[in-house]
Design a protein around this motif. Sequence first.
Motif, PDB file in Angstrom:
ATOM      1  N   GLY A   1      30.309  47.957  20.324  1.00  0.00           N
ATOM      2  CA  GLY A   1      31.086  48.857  21.160  1.00  0.00           C
ATOM      3  C   GLY A   1      31.299  50.176  20.454  1.00  0.00           C
ATOM      4  N   SER A   2      31.637  51.174  21.231  1.00  0.00           N
ATOM      5  CA  SER A   2      31.931  52.482  20.666  1.00  0.00           C
ATOM      6  C   SER A   2      33.303  52.459  20.016  1.00  0.00           C
ATOM      7  CB  SER A   2      31.919  53.534  21.785  1.00  0.00           C
ATOM      8  OG  SER A   2      33.007  53.302  22.674  1.00  0.00           O
ATOM      9  N   THR A   3      33.599  53.478  19.246  1.00  0.00           N
ATOM     10  CA  THR A   3      34.942  53.585  18.667  1.00  0.00           C
ATOM     11  C   THR A   3      35.974  53.633  19.794  1.00  0.00           C
ATOM     12  OG1 THR A   3      34.083  54.674  16.699  1.00  0.00           O
ATOM     13  CG2 THR A   3      36.428  54.968  17.161  1.00  0.00           C
ATOM     14  N   ARG A   4      35.656  54.343  20.864  1.00  0.00           N
ATOM     15  CA  ARG A   4      36.560  54.387  22.022  1.00  0.00           C
ATOM     16  C   ARG A   4      36.821  52.978  22.555  1.00  0.00           C
ATOM     17  NH1 ARG A   4      34.753  58.502  26.333  1.00  0.00           N
ATOM     18  NH2 ARG A   4      35.533  59.838  24.673  1.00  0.00           N
ATOM     19  N   ASP A   5      35.754  52.186  22.725  1.00  0.00           N
ATOM     20  CA  ASP A   5      35.913  50.816  23.236  1.00  0.00           C
ATOM     21  C   ASP A   5      36.708  49.942  22.271  1.00  0.00           C
ATOM     22  OD1 ASP A   5      34.318  51.472  25.450  1.00  0.00           O
ATOM     23  OD2 ASP A   5      32.485  50.726  24.486  1.00  0.00           O
ATOM     24  N   ILE A   6      36.419  50.072  20.992  1.00  0.00           N
ATOM     25  CA  ILE A   6      37.096  49.251  19.982  1.00  0.00           C
ATOM     26  C   ILE A   6      38.592  49.537  19.984  1.00  0.00           C
ATOM     27  CG2 ILE A   6      37.357  48.933  17.483  1.00  0.00           C
ATOM     28  CD1 ILE A   6      34.225  49.277  17.352  1.00  0.00           C
ATOM     29  N   ILE A   7      38.951  50.799  20.069  1.00  0.00           N
ATOM     30  CA  ILE A   7      40.377  51.149  20.085  1.00  0.00           C
ATOM     31  C   ILE A   7      41.025  50.674  21.383  1.00  0.00           C
ATOM     32  CG2 ILE A   7      42.031  53.070  20.132  1.00  0.00           C
ATOM     33  CD1 ILE A   7      40.146  54.530  18.152  1.00  0.00           C
ATOM     34  N   ARG A   8      40.343  50.832  22.490  1.00  0.00           N
ATOM     35  CA  ARG A   8      40.911  50.387  23.783  1.00  0.00           C
ATOM     36  C   ARG A   8      41.122  48.878  23.821  1.00  0.00           C
ATOM     37  NH1 ARG A   8      37.552  54.334  27.819  1.00  0.00           N
ATOM     38  NH2 ARG A   8      39.053  56.048  27.741  1.00  0.00           N
ATOM     39  N   ARG A   9      40.244  48.124  23.179  1.00  0.00           N
ATOM     40  CA  ARG A   9      40.381  46.656  23.166  1.00  0.00           C
ATOM     41  C   ARG A   9      41.522  46.186  22.283  1.00  0.00           C
ATOM     42  NH1 ARG A   9      34.399  46.413  22.660  1.00  0.00           N
ATOM     43  NH2 ARG A   9      34.760  46.144  20.457  1.00  0.00           N
TER      44      ARG A   9
ATOM     45  N   SER B   1      38.035  59.613  21.105  1.00  0.00           N
ATOM     46  CA  SER B   1      37.043  58.944  20.265  1.00  0.00           C
ATOM     47  C   SER B   1      35.648  58.956  20.875  1.00  0.00           C
ATOM     48  CB  SER B   1      37.481  57.496  20.019  1.00  0.00           C
ATOM     49  OG  SER B   1      38.724  57.478  19.359  1.00  0.00           O
ATOM     50  N   SER B   2      34.673  58.706  20.021  1.00  0.00           N
ATOM     51  CA  SER B   2      33.276  58.673  20.424  1.00  0.00           C
ATOM     52  C   SER B   2      33.009  57.518  21.384  1.00  0.00           C
ATOM     53  CB  SER B   2      32.387  58.507  19.191  1.00  0.00           C
ATOM     54  OG  SER B   2      31.047  58.261  19.568  1.00  0.00           O
ATOM     55  N   ALA B   3      32.142  57.772  22.365  1.00  0.00           N
ATOM     56  CA  ALA B   3      31.722  56.746  23.320  1.00  0.00           C
ATOM     57  C   ALA B   3      30.363  56.154  22.933  1.00  0.00           C
ATOM     58  CB  ALA B   3      31.664  57.341  24.721  1.00  0.00           C
ATOM     59  N   VAL B   4      29.867  56.482  21.752  1.00  0.00           N
ATOM     60  CA  VAL B   4      28.557  56.000  21.291  1.00  0.00           C
ATOM     61  C   VAL B   4      28.728  54.647  20.592  1.00  0.00           C
ATOM     62  CG1 VAL B   4      26.601  56.470  19.753  1.00  0.00           C
ATOM     63  CG2 VAL B   4      27.692  58.345  21.029  1.00  0.00           C
ATOM     64  N   ASP B   5      27.962  53.653  21.051  1.00  0.00           N
ATOM     65  CA  ASP B   5      27.970  52.327  20.434  1.00  0.00           C
ATOM     66  C   ASP B   5      26.997  52.358  19.256  1.00  0.00           C
ATOM     67  OD1 ASP B   5      27.752  49.662  19.688  1.00  0.00           O
ATOM     68  OD2 ASP B   5      27.430  48.927  21.722  1.00  0.00           O
ATOM     69  N   ARG B   6      27.527  52.525  18.056  1.00  0.00           N
ATOM     70  CA  ARG B   6      26.691  52.739  16.883  1.00  0.00           C
ATOM     71  C   ARG B   6      26.083  51.467  16.312  1.00  0.00           C
ATOM     72  NH1 ARG B   6      29.302  55.641  12.440  1.00  0.00           N
ATOM     73  NH2 ARG B   6      27.154  56.013  11.867  1.00  0.00           N
ATOM     74  N   TYR B   7      26.769  50.339  16.435  1.00  0.00           N
ATOM     75  CA  TYR B   7      26.317  49.118  15.765  1.00  0.00           C
ATOM     76  C   TYR B   7      26.261  47.905  16.683  1.00  0.00           C
ATOM     77  CZ  TYR B   7      27.368  51.908  11.630  1.00  0.00           C
ATOM     78  OH  TYR B   7      27.413  52.902  10.692  1.00  0.00           O
ATOM     79  N   GLY B   8      26.315  48.111  17.987  1.00  0.00           N
ATOM     80  CA  GLY B   8      26.245  46.994  18.914  1.00  0.00           C
ATOM     81  C   GLY B   8      27.560  46.244  19.092  1.00  0.00           C
TER      82      GLY B   8
END
Length: 171
Positions: free
Chosen positions: A158-166, A149-156
Amino acid sequence: MDLAGIDAEMASLDLAYRRVATEPVDVTDPDALTNLGATVAAALAALGVDDRAEAVLRAVVQRYATGDESDRVALRGMFGRYPSFRWAAHLPRHWAGAAEFRARLIHLSARDQGDDARDEILGLQDLCDRAVQDGIDVDPILDEVAALSSAVDRYGMGSTRDIIRRQRPGR
């Protein structure tokens, strides 16, 4: 289907879906709001493109999972360029098993938060809750797809990568 074929099909389906996706809703009519889900579902079904959309999404899932990072960036860009397709095209509502959970998670990753990360987070929570109820070990699949997944935080948020990991159901 190669990237050019996926792009061409998404563009065509985006045009087909656009009329339904952009149809104004009369918010002063209580019946319109009450029946909105059924009305939209019927309008989408009437287009007769569900099989084509599913074929494109299956191609996206396959390419996203097996391609390289440039393929995944290109696919995310397509979902950004074709918002009516992104809104309307989904894998079948009824599913079972780890492979179908993974496909839906990859689809979510490819959308890269769409227009609203909050909607994607809620969808991710529902998806994971259902998978856990079905006895699927979600953690390794979440880890696999997060890595794609993308590591870009698009909306403040977290990134899609962070959201899925959480996302860890039941924790």
